[in-house]
Write an enzyme that holds these catalytic residues in place. Sequence first.
Site, PDB file in Angstrom:
ATOM      1  N   GLU A 170      -4.946   1.831   2.541  1.00 61.11           N
ATOM      2  CA  GLU A 170      -5.037   0.652   3.412  1.00 61.11           C
ATOM      3  C   GLU A 170      -5.199   1.062   4.864  1.00 61.11           C
ATOM      4  O   GLU A 170      -5.933   0.427   5.629  1.00 61.11           O
ATOM      5  CB  GLU A 170      -3.782  -0.208   3.244  1.00 61.11           C
ATOM      6  CG  GLU A 170      -3.831  -1.553   3.974  1.00 61.11           C
ATOM      7  CD  GLU A 170      -3.338  -1.492   5.410  1.00 61.11           C
ATOM      8  OE1 GLU A 170      -3.570  -2.466   6.157  1.00 61.11           O
ATOM      9  OE2 GLU A 170      -2.730  -0.471   5.812  1.00 61.11           O
ATOM     10  N   GLU A 171      -4.526   2.139   5.276  1.00 57.31           N
ATOM     11  CA  GLU A 171      -4.444   2.470   6.690  1.00 57.31           C
ATOM     12  C   GLU A 171      -5.760   2.892   7.321  1.00 57.31           C
ATOM     13  O   GLU A 171      -6.061   2.502   8.445  1.00 57.31           O
ATOM     14  CB  GLU A 171      -3.396   3.569   6.921  1.00 57.31           C
ATOM     15  CG  GLU A 171      -1.964   3.164   6.597  1.00 57.31           C
ATOM     16  CD  GLU A 171      -1.403   2.104   7.530  1.00 57.31           C
ATOM     17  OE1 GLU A 171      -2.153   1.605   8.405  1.00 57.31           O
ATOM     18  OE2 GLU A 171      -0.224   1.772   7.402  1.00 57.31           O
ATOM     19  N   HIS A 222       0.827  -1.217   0.000  1.00 55.47           N
ATOM     20  CA  HIS A 222       0.000   0.000   0.000  1.00 55.47           C
ATOM     21  C   HIS A 222       0.855   1.258   0.000  1.00 55.47           C
ATOM     22  O   HIS A 222       1.811   1.391   0.749  1.00 55.47           O
ATOM     23  CB  HIS A 222      -1.025   0.000   1.138  1.00 55.47           C
ATOM     24  CG  HIS A 222      -0.486  -0.026   2.526  1.00 55.47           C
ATOM     25  ND1 HIS A 222      -0.133   1.118   3.217  1.00 55.47           N
ATOM     26  CD2 HIS A 222      -0.272  -1.042   3.379  1.00 55.47           C
ATOM     27  CE1 HIS A 222       0.257   0.794   4.426  1.00 55.47           C
ATOM     28  NE2 HIS A 222       0.206  -0.513   4.556  1.00 55.47           N
TER      29      HIS A 222
END
Length: 466
Positions: free
Chosen positions: A334-335, A288
């Site tokens: 993604e985070e 990511h």
Amino acid sequence: MLLKNRLRHWLLAAATLAAAPAMANNPVAPSDSATIKQIYDNALTSTKSYEDLRYLTKNIGARLSGSPQAAAAVEWGRQVMNKMGLDRVYVQEVMVPHWVRGDKEIGRVLSGQVGSTDVNIAALGSSVGTGESGLTAEVVEVHNFEELEKLGKKKVKGKIVFFNRAFDNTHVQTMAAYSGAVDQRGGGPVAAAKLGAVAVIVRSMANEIQDVPHTGNTRYQDGVDKIPAAAISTKGAELLSKQLKNDPNLKFYMRMTCENLPEVLSYNVIGELKGTEKPNEIIVVGGHLDSWDLGEGAHDDGTGVVQSMEVLRLFKDLGIKPKRTIRAVLYMNEENGLRGGRKYAEEAKAKGENHIAAIESDAGGFTPRGFGMEATPAQIQKALTWKPLLTPYGLHEIGAGHGGADIGPLKGQGTVALIGFKPDSQRYFDYHHTDIDTFETVNRREMQLGAASMASLVYLISQYGL
């Protein structure tokens, strides 16, 4: 010396005999071993991936979704893959959250016995702020959701809930320790708010006692008050817990100016090498592109990004023509949302694409140990037949395991095998989601070995399928 030579020959013979049944069930070409050696030789003598990581971390820096740095990282990734001469490089639109941290957070223990003590805190991703003047309240400490429920509204309302469940360090695999503690970060604010809490403090997700707060995302729920949520360093958590035992009526002051802004258009970045024999069978390798806004996002997940691109570079530089199509996907968000992974899977399903494998690197740039597979028993067994080719490079741990967050949404689309690259995990949570996750903490050879490991597995899947 003679004894050593005999021992060496005996070990080689034993290894060959042990490998024979597996290899017989899945014949491979004699040239496969030589190709994998070439992959490692090239990866370990080229500094390209390491210099790419240096640029991403030092020139662009932290890359939280929606930020200008995230946008710069998208353009950087596109340009790097364009220069490789791949068959196709393109971007994929995805709307992402835009959360900003604001001023540096302030955390302070206010005890009638020992006075005021500053502690290091960091707002959790997606958290609301406290307001400019900050927030002060008494603290109740819990270690799990059951303890919180037993306290009930009477003892929680108007207070700050302090979730202080430490990692279980008896786990050899630190990912298991993380999994056993992270639910308090993700679900703590909602559970506390339902009982009338005014804020939440969560012990950082880390093995060691250190004075660095580890951020990470939290989740809110419609119909439940959104309350401020912060991570406190493990050292700060120990101090707060100790002082609470001596002074149950102490208070905690916290100030955070974070806020959620309107969503922003961003992109996944995708590079592709077309398969020569079965181009409609797709192998994804990815990491990511976004990171938290603290530090430089080196291990999480700059290494995964450059390793994924390095797989394509190795194929191009060595003139390896993949039988199946290989894609490097640099996922966005993604985070704090997983929007990029979901968008990629959504479009793959809409196009009727046939993904046979997806490999993710999102566990740091440390020494390779193997691969964890979310796959059918037959697929895992086939991968195990390649162990004789991979174990000389330290890849001993191949079997059932976790694939990865970004590739997870592909699950259920045909018989795709989800594969997580497994580096040594012991140091990962020293740096994970902190301001010390910087370029300097990445060892060049360890990261290069990881890229070569991924490229070798991609090569074997490309040759023989799963």
